[in-house]
Design an enzyme around this catalytic site. Structure first.
Site, PDB file in Angstrom:
ATOM      1  N   TYR A  60     -26.290 -35.938   8.465  1.00 46.09           N
ATOM      2  CA  TYR A  60     -24.882 -35.726   8.170  1.00 46.09           C
ATOM      3  C   TYR A  60     -24.570 -36.311   6.796  1.00 46.09           C
ATOM      4  O   TYR A  60     -25.137 -37.328   6.410  1.00 46.09           O
ATOM      5  CB  TYR A  60     -24.007 -36.452   9.192  1.00 46.09           C
ATOM      6  CG  TYR A  60     -23.965 -35.835  10.569  1.00 46.09           C
ATOM      7  CD1 TYR A  60     -22.977 -34.928  10.911  1.00 46.09           C
ATOM      8  CD2 TYR A  60     -24.906 -36.177  11.527  1.00 46.09           C
ATOM      9  CE1 TYR A  60     -22.915 -34.386  12.184  1.00 46.09           C
ATOM     10  CE2 TYR A  60     -24.856 -35.633  12.808  1.00 46.09           C
ATOM     11  CZ  TYR A  60     -23.857 -34.736  13.123  1.00 46.09           C
ATOM     12  OH  TYR A  60     -23.803 -34.200  14.384  1.00 46.09           O
ATOM     13  N   TYR A  75     -31.538 -34.949  15.366  1.00 44.98           N
ATOM     14  CA  TYR A  75     -31.624 -36.245  14.691  1.00 44.98           C
ATOM     15  C   TYR A  75     -31.678 -37.373  15.716  1.00 44.98           C
ATOM     16  O   TYR A  75     -31.191 -37.241  16.833  1.00 44.98           O
ATOM     17  CB  TYR A  75     -30.453 -36.441  13.721  1.00 44.98           C
ATOM     18  CG  TYR A  75     -29.090 -36.433  14.352  1.00 44.98           C
ATOM     19  CD1 TYR A  75     -28.536 -37.586  14.895  1.00 44.98           C
ATOM     20  CD2 TYR A  75     -28.353 -35.261  14.408  1.00 44.98           C
ATOM     21  CE1 TYR A  75     -27.288 -37.576  15.482  1.00 44.98           C
ATOM     22  CE2 TYR A  75     -27.103 -35.235  15.006  1.00 44.98           C
ATOM     23  CZ  TYR A  75     -26.579 -36.389  15.536  1.00 44.98           C
ATOM     24  OH  TYR A  75     -25.350 -36.365  16.126  1.00 44.98           O
ATOM     25  N   ARG A 129     -30.639 -36.378  19.443  1.00 51.29           N
ATOM     26  CA  ARG A 129     -29.611 -35.415  19.823  1.00 51.29           C
ATOM     27  C   ARG A 129     -30.145 -34.006  19.664  1.00 51.29           C
ATOM     28  O   ARG A 129     -30.770 -33.675  18.662  1.00 51.29           O
ATOM     29  CB  ARG A 129     -28.363 -35.523  18.928  1.00 51.29           C
ATOM     30  CG  ARG A 129     -27.507 -36.772  19.009  1.00 51.29           C
ATOM     31  CD  ARG A 129     -26.789 -37.037  20.329  1.00 51.29           C
ATOM     32  NE  ARG A 129     -26.425 -35.941  21.206  1.00 51.29           N
ATOM     33  CZ  ARG A 129     -25.329 -35.189  21.123  1.00 51.29           C
ATOM     34  NH1 ARG A 129     -24.462 -35.379  20.163  1.00 51.29           N
ATOM     35  NH2 ARG A 129     -25.071 -34.239  21.994  1.00 51.29           N
ATOM     36  N   HIS A 150     -20.251 -29.515  16.128  1.00 51.25           N
ATOM     37  CA  HIS A 150     -19.005 -30.038  16.693  1.00 51.25           C
ATOM     38  C   HIS A 150     -17.877 -29.040  16.450  1.00 51.25           C
ATOM     39  O   HIS A 150     -17.752 -28.495  15.350  1.00 51.25           O
ATOM     40  CB  HIS A 150     -18.614 -31.355  16.012  1.00 51.25           C
ATOM     41  CG  HIS A 150     -19.562 -32.482  16.289  1.00 51.25           C
ATOM     42  ND1 HIS A 150     -19.369 -33.384  17.297  1.00 51.25           N
ATOM     43  CD2 HIS A 150     -20.710 -32.855  15.674  1.00 51.25           C
ATOM     44  CE1 HIS A 150     -20.349 -34.260  17.292  1.00 51.25           C
ATOM     45  NE2 HIS A 150     -21.187 -33.977  16.313  1.00 51.25           N
TER      46      HIS A 150
END
Lengths: 192, 233
Positions: free
Chosen positions: B105, B144, B154, B159
């Site tokens: 991210y 990740y 995950r 999202h």
């Protein structure tokens, strides 16, 4: 009901560049922030600030708080409110707790008017964060509003928990409202 | 007079406290929620429609470009947004955010040792059309690691955040990809009741796939719908 509702999942720790990019310094325009009311918006301009605490009473630096409120005359900027609203006031604010040194959320807005005769002026609040699989709803009332005594929602809340819904004046135009996810002062959350 | 909304489907939602997801035990509310009657405060909600989306907001392969194209597998993510009454929801804002192809991210607090992509931000938004259809173009996010437990990863996910027509219809969720072996190991996904987990997994769709360009995935989203019989005023 014809269809099953999509389950909620956590907002996670990395929501900032999607939901609050300008606040956190990312290169995407925000649809909303903590500054909800430009100076020309009618009404009493106030600041509402607070912190969010976990079950160990530790301050949470990665919560996302959203506010939905009526304008100073108690009108929502939404088609279901037949009275319409102040055109320059959308009534929605969004603030993460990750940019303030004290991990506060800070909203600069106008004090909402009463929306009807049964409810005292209030802000509707959505609380979510990493570690919550589903957001929670609460409300912020104002300690200096006499109408709190007859508010029908406060009346549904056990008397010894009502204080968790009341923002306290802290000088100037500011109110403090801390949110306790757990513990003896656990904030009242609503099923709406 | 005012329309009301169907109740939240609690049986299909994850619980606030899910001990295998280790951030939940100290952060989820522990006291019962207090039910509120639906007043104007709940029936109304933030209004964000077409005016909230500009330019390349729905094209994450473009909206973060600095000096070239982002790396990774281009994908199309499309679907419809409905109320649980089956009615499509037009002019509804969707906000998304995700990791890059390497599972990183851009968020400052992400310490995963995978490369950032100078041409990929990972945030975007779009609005549904008159039939409730939305469509994003993006890069398939990587898996990740996270600190929940030893060797925790995950699954690939995007999202999603939606308001819908009222305060009550607010939804924050995650879309997963079909066939991901990490789903069976993920405490966040598994915190969802077994009977509704499949609603979080997109379908591969050849119809949504663009020949010679990008694979397509379909992900429909269902919010609380309008109540059939209006409540008395």
């Amino acid at each position: 009901m014809a269809l099953r509702q999509t389950p909620s999942q956590t907002v996670g720790p990395y929501f900032a560049y999607g939901l609050t990019p300008e606040q956190y310094g990312y290169d995407l325009a925000s649809i909303a922030g903590g500054d909800m009311a430009p100076p020309d918006v009618e009404g009493q301009h106030i600041r509402v600030e607070g912190r969010v605490f976990d079950g160990n009473n530790a301050v949470i630096p990665d919560a996302l708080i959203e506010i939905w409120q009526a304008d100073s005359l108690g009108r929502y900027a939404h088609p279901s409110d037949p009275r319409g609203s102040n055109a320059t006031f959308k009534g929605f604010g969004r603030c993460g707790t990750g940019t303030d040194k004290q991990s506060r959320f800070i909203f600069d807005t106008v004090k909402p008017g009463a929306i009807d005769t049964e409810q005292a002026p209030h802000l509707n609040v959505i609380v979510t964060m990493r570690g919550m699989l589903l957001h929670a709803y609460t409300r912020i009332y104002f300690a200096d509003e006499p109408a709190n005594a007859t508010d029908k929602v406060l009346g549904l809340v056990p008397a010894d928990r009502r204080h968790t819904l009341i923002a306290q004046p802290i000088g100037g135009n500011a109110y403090r409202f801390d949110i306790h996810m757990q513990g003896p002062d656990e904030t009242v959350f609503f099923d709406i | 007079m005012n329309e009301t909304f169907n109740p939240r489907d609690w049986a299909g939602q994850p619980a606030y406290i899910a001990p295998d997801y280790k951030s939940t035990p100290l952060r989820g509310p522990t006291k019962p929620l207090i039910p509120l009657p639906q007043s104007l405060s709940e029936i109304t909600g933030p209004v964000y429609g077409h005016e909230s989306v500009t330019g390349d907001d729905a094209d994450l392969t473009r909206n973060g470009r600095r000096n070239g194209e982002p790396l990774g597998e281009r994908i199309i993510v499309t679907g419809r947004v409905f109320g649980d009454d089956g009615r499509p929801l037009p002019n509804t804002l969707l906000e998304i955010w995700q990791a890059n192809a390497g599972g990183r991210y851009v968020h400052k607090s992400d310490q995963h040792d995978a490369p950032l992509d100078p041409n990929f931000l990972g945030g975007g938004r779009c609005v549904t059309d008159a039939n409730g259809v939305y469509r994003f173009l993006t890069i398939k996010p990587g898996a990740y690691p996270w600190g929940n437990h030893h060797n925790a990863w995950r699954p690939n996910h995007i999202h999603f955040s939606l308001f819908g027509p009222s305060l009550m219809t607010r939804l924050v969720t995650q879309m997963y990809f079909p066939g991901d072996p990490l789903l069976a190991l993920d405490p966040i996904f598994l915190a969802t009741p077994a009977e509704t987990r499949h609603l979080l997994i997109a379908d591969f769709s050849l119809d949504a796939t663009e020949s010679g360009y990008a694979l397509g995935y379909k992900f429909d989203i269902v919010l609380r719908g309008r109540h059939a019989t209006p409540m008395e005023a």
